[in-house]
Design a protein around this motif. Structure first.
Motif, PDB file in Angstrom:
ATOM      1  N   MET A  57       0.842  -1.200   0.000  1.00  0.00           N
ATOM      2  CA  MET A  57       0.000   0.000   0.000  1.00  0.00           C
ATOM      3  C   MET A  57       0.874   1.245   0.000  1.00  0.00           C
ATOM      4  SD  MET A  57      -3.006   1.075   2.691  1.00  0.00           S
ATOM      5  CE  MET A  57      -4.040  -0.274   2.086  1.00  0.00           C
ATOM      6  N   VAL A  58       0.532   2.200  -0.822  1.00  0.00           N
ATOM      7  CA  VAL A  58       1.259   3.459  -0.897  1.00  0.00           C
ATOM      8  C   VAL A  58       0.875   4.320   0.303  1.00  0.00           C
ATOM      9  CG1 VAL A  58       1.685   5.540  -2.253  1.00  0.00           C
ATOM     10  CG2 VAL A  58       1.302   3.353  -3.409  1.00  0.00           C
ATOM     11  N   LYS A  59       1.876   4.807   1.047  1.00  0.00           N
ATOM     12  CA  LYS A  59       1.609   5.608   2.227  1.00  0.00           C
ATOM     13  C   LYS A  59       1.432   7.078   1.879  1.00  0.00           C
ATOM     14  CE  LYS A  59       3.845   2.735   5.741  1.00  0.00           C
ATOM     15  NZ  LYS A  59       4.854   2.725   6.851  1.00  0.00           N
ATOM     16  N   LEU A  60       0.585   7.733   2.643  1.00  0.00           N
ATOM     17  CA  LEU A  60       0.412   9.170   2.502  1.00  0.00           C
ATOM     18  C   LEU A  60       1.661   9.871   3.020  1.00  0.00           C
ATOM     19  CD1 LEU A  60      -1.390  11.637   1.900  1.00  0.00           C
ATOM     20  CD2 LEU A  60      -2.305  11.408   4.216  1.00  0.00           C
ATOM     21  N   LYS A  61       2.259  10.711   2.172  1.00  0.00           N
ATOM     22  CA  LYS A  61       3.497  11.406   2.520  1.00  0.00           C
ATOM     23  C   LYS A  61       3.341  12.926   2.568  1.00  0.00           C
ATOM     24  CE  LYS A  61       6.300   7.758   2.482  1.00  0.00           C
ATOM     25  NZ  LYS A  61       7.073   7.330   3.674  1.00  0.00           N
ATOM     26  N   THR A  62       2.439  13.483   1.739  1.00  0.00           N
ATOM     27  CA  THR A  62       2.428  14.931   1.522  1.00  0.00           C
ATOM     28  C   THR A  62       1.003  15.461   1.425  1.00  0.00           C
ATOM     29  OG1 THR A  62       4.497  14.737   0.283  1.00  0.00           O
ATOM     30  CG2 THR A  62       3.281  16.785   0.032  1.00  0.00           C
ATOM     31  N   LEU A  63       0.764  16.601   2.073  1.00  0.00           N
ATOM     32  CA  LEU A  63      -0.490  17.335   1.952  1.00  0.00           C
ATOM     33  C   LEU A  63      -0.210  18.614   1.173  1.00  0.00           C
ATOM     34  CD1 LEU A  63      -1.854  17.035   5.617  1.00  0.00           C
ATOM     35  CD2 LEU A  63      -2.064  15.396   3.719  1.00  0.00           C
ATOM     36  N   LYS A 111       8.988  18.993  -7.894  1.00  0.00           N
ATOM     37  CA  LYS A 111       9.871  19.610  -6.908  1.00  0.00           C
ATOM     38  C   LYS A 111       9.983  18.760  -5.642  1.00  0.00           C
ATOM     39  CE  LYS A 111      11.151  23.337  -9.055  1.00  0.00           C
ATOM     40  NZ  LYS A 111      12.590  23.595  -9.361  1.00  0.00           N
ATOM     41  N   LEU A 112       8.887  18.141  -5.243  1.00  0.00           N
ATOM     42  CA  LEU A 112       8.864  17.322  -4.038  1.00  0.00           C
ATOM     43  C   LEU A 112       9.413  15.916  -4.270  1.00  0.00           C
ATOM     44  CD1 LEU A 112       5.293  18.268  -2.790  1.00  0.00           C
ATOM     45  CD2 LEU A 112       7.433  18.948  -1.706  1.00  0.00           C
ATOM     46  N   GLN A 113       9.518  15.547  -5.550  1.00  0.00           N
ATOM     47  CA  GLN A 113       9.908  14.192  -5.935  1.00  0.00           C
ATOM     48  C   GLN A 113       8.943  13.173  -5.316  1.00  0.00           C
ATOM     49  OE1 GLN A 113      14.102  13.550  -5.155  1.00  0.00           O
ATOM     50  NE2 GLN A 113      14.722  15.155  -6.573  1.00  0.00           N
ATOM     51  N   ARG A 114       7.650  13.478  -5.490  1.00  0.00           N
ATOM     52  CA  ARG A 114       6.592  12.598  -5.020  1.00  0.00           C
ATOM     53  C   ARG A 114       5.768  12.095  -6.183  1.00  0.00           C
ATOM     54  NH1 ARG A 114       8.165  10.974  -0.161  1.00  0.00           N
ATOM     55  NH2 ARG A 114       8.120  12.611   1.438  1.00  0.00           N
ATOM     56  N   PRO A 173      -3.554  21.009 -14.822  1.00  0.00           N
ATOM     57  CA  PRO A 173      -2.871  20.363 -13.702  1.00  0.00           C
ATOM     58  C   PRO A 173      -1.429  20.810 -13.511  1.00  0.00           C
ATOM     59  CG  PRO A 173      -2.867  18.902 -15.591  1.00  0.00           C
ATOM     60  CD  PRO A 173      -3.672  20.122 -15.996  1.00  0.00           C
ATOM     61  N   ASP A 174      -0.969  21.754 -14.308  1.00  0.00           N
ATOM     62  CA  ASP A 174       0.459  22.087 -14.358  1.00  0.00           C
ATOM     63  C   ASP A 174       1.061  22.456 -13.004  1.00  0.00           C
ATOM     64  OD1 ASP A 174      -0.799  22.222 -16.901  1.00  0.00           O
ATOM     65  OD2 ASP A 174       0.921  23.284 -17.727  1.00  0.00           O
ATOM     66  N   ILE A 175       0.332  23.232 -12.191  1.00  0.00           N
ATOM     67  CA  ILE A 175       0.892  23.663 -10.910  1.00  0.00           C
ATOM     68  C   ILE A 175       1.092  22.472  -9.985  1.00  0.00           C
ATOM     69  CG2 ILE A 175      -1.307  24.164  -9.750  1.00  0.00           C
ATOM     70  CD1 ILE A 175       1.837  26.393  -9.617  1.00  0.00           C
ATOM     71  N   TYR A 176       0.201  21.482 -10.062  1.00  0.00           N
ATOM     72  CA  TYR A 176       0.378  20.269  -9.263  1.00  0.00           C
ATOM     73  C   TYR A 176       1.506  19.409  -9.819  1.00  0.00           C
ATOM     74  CZ  TYR A 176      -3.592  21.002  -6.199  1.00  0.00           C
ATOM     75  OH  TYR A 176      -4.431  21.502  -5.231  1.00  0.00           O
ATOM     76  N   ASP A 177       1.600  19.316 -11.124  1.00  0.00           N
ATOM     77  CA  ASP A 177       2.706  18.568 -11.724  1.00  0.00           C
ATOM     78  C   ASP A 177       4.044  19.168 -11.313  1.00  0.00           C
ATOM     79  OD1 ASP A 177       0.911  16.891 -13.022  1.00  0.00           O
ATOM     80  OD2 ASP A 177       0.933  18.051 -14.887  1.00  0.00           O
ATOM     81  N   TYR A 178       4.108  20.494 -11.320  1.00  0.00           N
ATOM     82  CA  TYR A 178       5.326  21.196 -10.904  1.00  0.00           C
ATOM     83  C   TYR A 178       5.648  20.876  -9.448  1.00  0.00           C
ATOM     84  CZ  TYR A 178       8.302  25.188  -9.646  1.00  0.00           C
ATOM     85  OH  TYR A 178       9.325  25.983  -9.183  1.00  0.00           O
ATOM     86  N   CYS A 179       4.640  20.925  -8.602  1.00  0.00           N
ATOM     87  CA  CYS A 179       4.826  20.650  -7.186  1.00  0.00           C
ATOM     88  C   CYS A 179       5.318  19.220  -6.958  1.00  0.00           C
ATOM     89  CB  CYS A 179       3.513  20.893  -6.450  1.00  0.00           C
ATOM     90  SG  CYS A 179       3.664  21.145  -4.680  1.00  0.00           S
ATOM     91  N   LEU A 180       4.704  18.272  -7.632  1.00  0.00           N
ATOM     92  CA  LEU A 180       5.128  16.879  -7.505  1.00  0.00           C
ATOM     93  C   LEU A 180       6.581  16.698  -7.927  1.00  0.00           C
ATOM     94  CD1 LEU A 180       1.959  15.090  -8.938  1.00  0.00           C
ATOM     95  CD2 LEU A 180       2.706  15.096  -6.550  1.00  0.00           C
TER      96      LEU A 180
END
Length: 256
Positions: A1-7, A171-174, A162-169
């Motif tokens: 199961m993939v764990k929740l890491k980031t909000l 940067k976070l390497q999530r 979705p670009d701002i979320y893609d960018y965030c992911l």
């Protein structure tokens, strides 16, 4: 199961009710300073919120309501400078009177940090506005709580893209499955869902009638002990307010 890491949190309308009594007021002050006879009342501003991004909102307003307007300089430059003036007024307004965080936001920030979850922001507003809200509502130390603040023009296409979320992911390497997003609008939900991220919505007066198809949970706010949130769509199970255990349960549908 993939764990929740980031909000990952949207800002305006999600963290605080900044639109009606913050951004709208700042726009009107900016209009007065540059000498244009425009006024965005509460109802009109609600219509303009269909467009994300302040500069984009000004252009949309001109296209719909001020077709005969002729700026004194090139239109792009006029809009950019007008938006800079509006940002100055918005920051001044926050510093003068502040806008409180919505119920449950600070509590959830603290719980996430205590339990080792990353915090991030993905918003169409400017970085200056993000910093001002965090500084005035929590304190300057809160600027260090977020591993990514994706804001403003760091991507070309704003929500509902979705670009701002893609960018965030990036940067976070999530991976999307490691995250949950928090939004207040249909545009925000579309952006997060198209990035593959599950979304919790807290509506406000401007957005409560929007279409939140794709959201995992829709609430009136995140709630507090003694101030339970109300479910508009989805299932809170036995929880009265949003905490990490609830978010982990929501997220638990993501499997490796």
């Amino acid at each position: 199961m993939v764990k929740l890491k980031t909000l990952i949190f949207d800002l305006d309308g999600t963290l605080a009710e900044t639109e009606r009594d913050g951004h709208r007021v700042a726009f009107n002050r900016a209009f007065a300073e540059v000498g244009v006879n425009w006024h965005w009342d509460v109802a009109l501003y609600g219509k303009l919120l269909a467009i994300t991004g302040g500069k984009e909102r000004i252009r949309y307003y001109l296209d719909l309501y001020q077709q005969d307007f002729r700026p004194p300089i090139a239109l792009d430059k006029f809009i950019a400078e007008l938006h800079q003036t509006k940002t100055r007024y918005y920051v001044e307004l926050l510093e003068e009177q502040g806008i409180p965080l919505r119920p449950g936001v600070l509590r959830l920030f603290n719980l996430a940090r205590e339990q080792g979850l990353q915090l991030a922001i993905a918003t169409t507003t400017t970085p200056e506005n993000v910093m001002a809200l965090l500084r005035t509502s929590i304190g300057s130390h809160a600027l260090d709580w977020f591993d990514c603040i994706a804001a403003g023009d760091v991507v070309r296409a704003k929500k509902p893209a979705p670009d701002i979320y893609d960018y965030c992911l990036q940067k976070l390497q999530r991976e999307p499955a490691q995250c949950l997003a928090f939004e207040d609008s249909a545009n925000g939900v579309r952006a997060a869902v198209d990035a593959g991220i599950k979304v919790v919505v807290t509506v406000n007066d401007y957005t409560r009638e929007e279409d939140f198809t794709g959201a995992a949970l829709v609430l009136d706010h995140l709630g507090e002990p003694g101030q339970p949130c109300r479910v508009l769509s989805g299932d809170l199970d036995d929880f009265e307010y949003v905490d990490i255990a609830l978010l982990q349960r929501l997220h638990g549908e993501n499997t490796a």
